[in-house]
Design an enzyme around this catalytic site. Structure first.
Site, PDB file in Angstrom:
ATOM      1  N   GLU A 277       3.710  -3.416 -16.816  1.00  0.00           N
ATOM      2  CA  GLU A 277       3.224  -4.312 -17.989  1.00  0.00           C
ATOM      3  C   GLU A 277       1.940  -5.073 -17.727  1.00  0.00           C
ATOM      4  OE1 GLU A 277       7.242  -6.431 -19.435  1.00  0.00           O
ATOM      5  OE2 GLU A 277       7.000  -6.504 -17.431  1.00  0.00           O
TER       6      GLU A 277
ATOM      7  N   GLU B 160      13.383  -2.157 -15.599  1.00  0.00           N
ATOM      8  CA  GLU B 160      14.133  -3.539 -15.945  1.00  0.00           C
ATOM      9  C   GLU B 160      15.635  -3.698 -15.979  1.00  0.00           C
ATOM     10  OE1 GLU B 160       9.792  -4.519 -16.213  1.00  0.00           O
ATOM     11  OE2 GLU B 160      11.147  -2.975 -16.618  1.00  0.00           O
TER      12      GLU B 160
END
Length: 247
Positions: free
Chosen positions: A109, A129
């Protein structure tokens, strides 16, 4: 343990910043996020191109799981990583992620928030995640689909698929693939290309690019009006015309 989570080297028209927690593959903890905010403050006050890399053969293997496991609702609402990454995205001048090894979870990210991504063939990029019972909340759920086709973005987010360098290049997630020993030099080559442009034109172009469609074309005309009045525009165009006349 590394004493400084982010090493910052200011070099004239650029800043070279290195994530510096190699003992945990540069996992992003609170201190790293705070250091990223400090870096952004520096680049907001003194705009320069940013080259961002990781020490020890990895970009960043995600958020620090030991800290993440202890975080609760209020920590999530503070946006510890997302606020730092969003601030990086809005920097005046371009940012270039130099990715080797793991660029996972929060590390991926962080790279998505940069304007350009250079990588090595051995890089592994992805968002695992959901396998940890959380989501990619620092930009993955929306930045990734702006960078790659929707189907691939969903595959990475919902199945945990990791991309190697070749796959990331083919998907357009990576701008250039280079060998590990050439990664830093490639970053400087990109920074050199940016440095050849007029800095204010670069800043206003980046700002206009990220505005919503409803802001255009008004914002483009306004930015162009500013640039039309600069000495640099006059000098560059005069040099171009005089150079063409000598051919």
């Amino acid at each position: 343990m590394s004493a400084v989570p982010l090493v910052v080297d200011v070099r004239g028209d650029r800043v070279v910043a290195t994530l510096n927690r190699p003992e945990v593959r540069n996992a992003i903890d609170r201190e790293t996020a705070a250091a990223l905010h400090d870096l952004c403050a520096l680049l907001e006050d003194h705009p320069r191109t940013l080259l961002l890399s990781g020490a020890g053969g990895h970009f960043a293997a995600g958020a620090d799981i030991a800290q993440l496991r202890e975080r609760g609702r209020d920590d999530a609402l503070r946006g510890i990583n997302s606020s730092a990454f969003d601030r990086l995205r809005r920097l005046p001048m371009p940012s270039i992620a130099l990715m080797d090894g793991f660029a996972l979870g929060g590390g991926a990210e962080l790279a998505y928030a940069c304007d350009f991504r250079l990588a090595t063939p051995r890089v592994r990029i992805g968002n695992p995640e959901t396998g940890l019972g959380i989501l990619a909340s620092a930009g993955g759920t929306w930045r990734l689909r702006e960078l790659v086709p929707e189907g691939l973005a969903k595959e990475m987010l919902l199945t945990g698929r990791l991309l190697d360098g070749e796959a990331a290049l083919a998907a357009g997630l990576v701008n250039e693939l280079v060998e590990p020993d050439d990664l830093v030099a490639a970053g400087h080559r990109w920074a050199d290309r940016i440095a050849q442009q007029v800095p204010l034109a670069v800043r206003l172009t980046k700002a206009a690019f990220h505005l919503p469609r409803s802001a255009h074309p008004y914002v483009d005309d306004l930015a162009q009006a500013v640039l039309f009045e600069t000495d640099e525009k006059e000098a560059r165009m005069t040099a171009f015309l005089e150079g063409r006349g000598r051919r």
